[in-house]
Design a protein around this motif. Structure first.
Motif, short mmCIF file in Angstrom:
data_model
loop_
_atom_site.label_atom_id
_atom_site.label_comp_id
_atom_site.label_asym_id
_atom_site.label_seq_id
_atom_site.Cartn_x
_atom_site.Cartn_y
_atom_site.Cartn_z
N GLY A 107 0.78 -1.22 0.00
CA GLY A 107 0.00 0.00 0.00
C GLY A 107 0.82 1.27 0.00
N THR A 108 2.07 1.20 0.47
CA THR A 108 2.92 2.39 0.53
C THR A 108 3.98 2.39 -0.58
N ASN A 109 3.93 1.41 -1.46
CA ASN A 109 4.93 1.33 -2.53
C ASN A 109 4.65 2.39 -3.60
N PRO A 110 5.63 3.22 -3.96
CA PRO A 110 5.40 4.30 -4.94
C PRO A 110 4.98 3.79 -6.31
N MET A 111 5.58 2.69 -6.76
CA MET A 111 5.20 2.16 -8.07
C MET A 111 3.77 1.63 -8.04
N TYR A 112 3.40 0.98 -6.95
CA TYR A 112 2.02 0.49 -6.85
C TYR A 112 1.03 1.65 -6.93
N LYS A 113 1.40 2.79 -6.33
CA LYS A 113 0.51 3.96 -6.39
C LYS A 113 0.32 4.41 -7.84
N MET A 114 1.37 4.34 -8.66
CA MET A 114 1.23 4.74 -10.06
C MET A 114 0.26 3.81 -10.79
N PHE A 115 0.39 2.51 -10.54
CA PHE A 115 -0.54 1.57 -11.17
C PHE A 115 -1.95 1.76 -10.63
N SER A 116 -2.07 2.02 -9.33
CA SER A 116 -3.38 2.21 -8.72
C SER A 116 -4.06 3.47 -9.27
N ASP A 117 -3.30 4.55 -9.40
CA ASP A 117 -3.87 5.79 -9.95
C ASP A 117 -4.34 5.57 -11.39
N SER A 118 -3.57 4.79 -12.15
CA SER A 118 -3.95 4.52 -13.54
C SER A 118 -5.21 3.67 -13.62
N GLN A 119 -5.39 2.78 -12.64
CA GLN A 119 -6.63 2.00 -12.60
C GLN A 119 -7.82 2.93 -12.41
N TYR A 120 -7.68 3.89 -11.52
CA TYR A 120 -8.77 4.83 -11.27
C TYR A 120 -9.07 5.66 -12.52
N GLU A 121 -8.02 6.17 -13.19
CA GLU A 121 -8.22 6.94 -14.42
C GLU A 121 -8.91 6.09 -15.48
N PHE A 122 -8.50 4.84 -15.58
CA PHE A 122 -9.09 3.93 -16.55
C PHE A 122 -10.57 3.72 -16.26
N PHE A 355 -4.80 5.05 -21.82
CA PHE A 355 -3.79 3.99 -21.95
C PHE A 355 -2.41 4.57 -21.65
N LYS A 356 -1.76 4.09 -20.58
CA LYS A 356 -0.46 4.61 -20.14
C LYS A 356 0.65 3.64 -20.56
N LEU A 357 1.09 3.79 -21.80
CA LEU A 357 2.12 2.89 -22.33
C LEU A 357 3.44 3.07 -21.58
N ALA A 358 3.77 4.30 -21.21
CA ALA A 358 5.02 4.55 -20.49
C ALA A 358 5.05 3.79 -19.17
N LEU A 359 3.89 3.66 -18.52
CA LEU A 359 3.82 2.91 -17.27
C LEU A 359 4.10 1.42 -17.51
N LEU A 360 3.52 0.88 -18.57
CA LEU A 360 3.75 -0.53 -18.87
C LEU A 360 5.20 -0.81 -19.23
N LYS A 361 5.90 0.21 -19.73
CA LYS A 361 7.30 0.03 -20.12
C LYS A 361 8.27 0.04 -18.94
N THR A 362 7.78 0.40 -17.74
CA THR A 362 8.65 0.33 -16.58
C THR A 362 9.07 -1.12 -16.35
N LYS A 363 10.23 -1.33 -15.75
CA LYS A 363 10.85 -2.66 -15.74
C LYS A 363 10.58 -3.48 -14.48
N ASN A 364 10.42 -2.84 -13.34
CA ASN A 364 10.50 -3.56 -12.07
C ASN A 364 9.13 -3.99 -11.56
N TRP A 365 8.43 -4.86 -12.30
CA TRP A 365 7.16 -5.39 -11.83
C TRP A 365 6.87 -6.75 -12.45
#
Length: 459
Positions: A107-122, A355-365
């Motif tokens: 819940g406090t992971n910064p990358m997870y927050k980016m994915f979570s925010d994108s889910q809400y936008e979607f 659609f956040k292609l730049a987010l999907l291109k991140t490596k560490n997940w």
């Protein structure tokens, strides 16, 4: 003089040249329709007023459904995978686990927050259908916005190739590199059946294909892992259920409020998703399971030139027509020669703001129970994943004219033909030696190669 094979190859190579498709740009893949997908004016008008003016909202919905078709990686032609871009994107967004994250600290992971925010936008981008309030789609914007209007086509450029410019494809041509000759050798003509017996055989084969396409080639996880589809709907329902009750003021009318726009809902959505991340594997749903294609197929008279499927919604119709085309009888090129061709064309670009292609291109997940590269291995030449390509534009044409010295055999083919190579010619006329199709059809797709998805294997 140019023969049919030369003609098919020359059209491909000329389009590749106009679209700047080359070995220097391996991240973009051009796929020709085989054959083109025809559209009618009614696809961009309300169902209750098919002869009225174009409706921009209906046009946006139609375009969004077209842009939502996810292709397989087949370089020579556009092959429908049966999967959809929005569904694939949802699976990746809701299943992404940052490397090193645990159920306790996710819940406090910064990358997870980016994915979570994108889910809400979607989720917020989801739009109700103009024809069915219980149906939703994710809107895409087209450039140019009036690409479907025949009046706008008067200003489109024209591809015009005279017979002298149509020559055998060189071994270095994009047509040859994409495997075009192999495709042509399987047959350039598609012919409708001459009688009901042959039509029923085609329908039986298409029904088998429906069953086959509905089975997704999912990598089997080790152990009893639950697999779900449409996880965002479940998470949203959980988030709403966890919302605190709002007591109305005495004597006041109930307030109309979209609870999904509140900060509490956003937090609840992220929490609901986090609770399933380490427990279940998400998977897309084949659209071959969604539409009642077998029943629709039985209602179509394949012996007729017009399939009479115009009022079936465009995504459903694409699947149905695609199935029919795959099973129709094919014939090789005849002895026709001296080909020339012209048509107006327009490149229609696809913009998906959600659609956040730049987010999907991140490596560490990674994704729970999912192999690295299960959706895409990142290759533009050999990529068997479920999401190898993201369509970014397509080419539509109008006012197609093909002139040739038609052989006796090919003139007979024209009487039964539904397609010649890339072109849908069901609605064609033959004026002396010129075959004409005035209507709108999608001739070609351009897609970007997706990165490796997911980029990491589960720990």
């Amino acid at each position: 003089m140019s023969n049919t094979v030369d003609f098919i190859g020359a059209v491909y190579d000329e389009l590749a040249r106009l679209l700047n498709i080359s070995d220097a740009n391996p991240s973009t893949v051009m796929q020709m329709a085989w054959p083109g997908f025809s559209l009618s004016a009614q696809d961009f008008k309300p169902a209750n007023n098919p002869n009225g003016p174009y409706d921009p909202q209906v046009a946006k919905e139609t375009f969004s459904h077209i842009a939502n078709i996810a292709p397989s990686l087949a370089n020579a032609y556009f092959q429908n995978s049966g999967l959809e871009v929005d569904d694939l994107y949802e699976i990746l967004l809701t299943g992404a686990i940052p490397g090193g994250a645990t159920p306790d600290n996710i819940g406090t992971n910064p990358m997870y927050k980016m994915f979570s925010d994108s889910q809400y936008e979607f989720l917020q981008a989801r739009t109700g259908s103009a024809s069915d309030p219980n149906s939703f789609y994710y809107p895409c914007l087209a450039t140019p916005s009036n690409w479907y209007d025949e009046a706008a086509a008067q200003f489109w450029p024209t591809l015009n190739m005279q017979s002298g410019a149509i020559k055998p494809a060189a071994q270095t041509s994009q047509f040859v590199k994409a495997g075009g000759p192999t495709l042509v050798n399987k047959g350039v003509w598609k012919l409708r059946p001459a009688d009901v017996t042959k039509a029923n055989l085609i329908k039986a084969n298409a029904n088998q294909l429906i069953v086959k396409r509905a089975q997704l080639a999912l990598a089997k996880p080790i152990g009893p892992i639950p697999v779900v589809t449409k996880p965002l709907n479940l998470h949203a329902a959980t988030a709403i259920k966890a919302m605190p009750a709002i007591a109305p003021l005495a004597g006041a009318k109930p307030a109309v409020m979209d609870v999904t726009k509140s900060p509490v809902f956003v937090a609840n959505l992220a929490k609901a998703n986090a609770q399933t991340l380490f427990k279940q594997k998400s998977a897309p749903a084949s659209s071959y399971n969604r539409y009642n294609l077998a029943k629709q197929l039985q209602a179509v008279d394949l012996t007729q030139k017009d399939l009479n499927v115009g009022r079936i919604d465009v995504a459903n119709r694409y699947h149905l027509v695609n199935l029919v085309n795959e099973e129709l009888q094919t014939k090789p090129a005849g002895a026709s020669d001296n080909f020339s061709i012209s048509f107006r064309y327009c490149r229609v670009n696809i913009d998906r703001s959600w659609f956040k292609l730049a987010l999907l291109k991140t490596k560490n997940w990674y994704m729970y129970g999912t192999k690295a590269g299960e959706y895409s291995n990142g290759s533009g030449t050999d990529n068997p994943g479920m999401f190898p390509l993201l369509p970014t534009s397509f080419i539509v044409i109008r006012d197609l004219k093909i002139t040739a010295n038609w052989s006796k055999e090919d003139r007979q083919n024209l009487g039964q033909a539904t397609a010649l190579g890339y072109f849908d010619i069901r609605d064609s006329t033959l004026n002396k030696d010129t075959l004409e199709v005035k209507g709108l059809q999608i001739l070609c797709w351009l897609s970007t190669v997706m990165p490796q998805l997911p980029p990491m294997a589960p720990p």
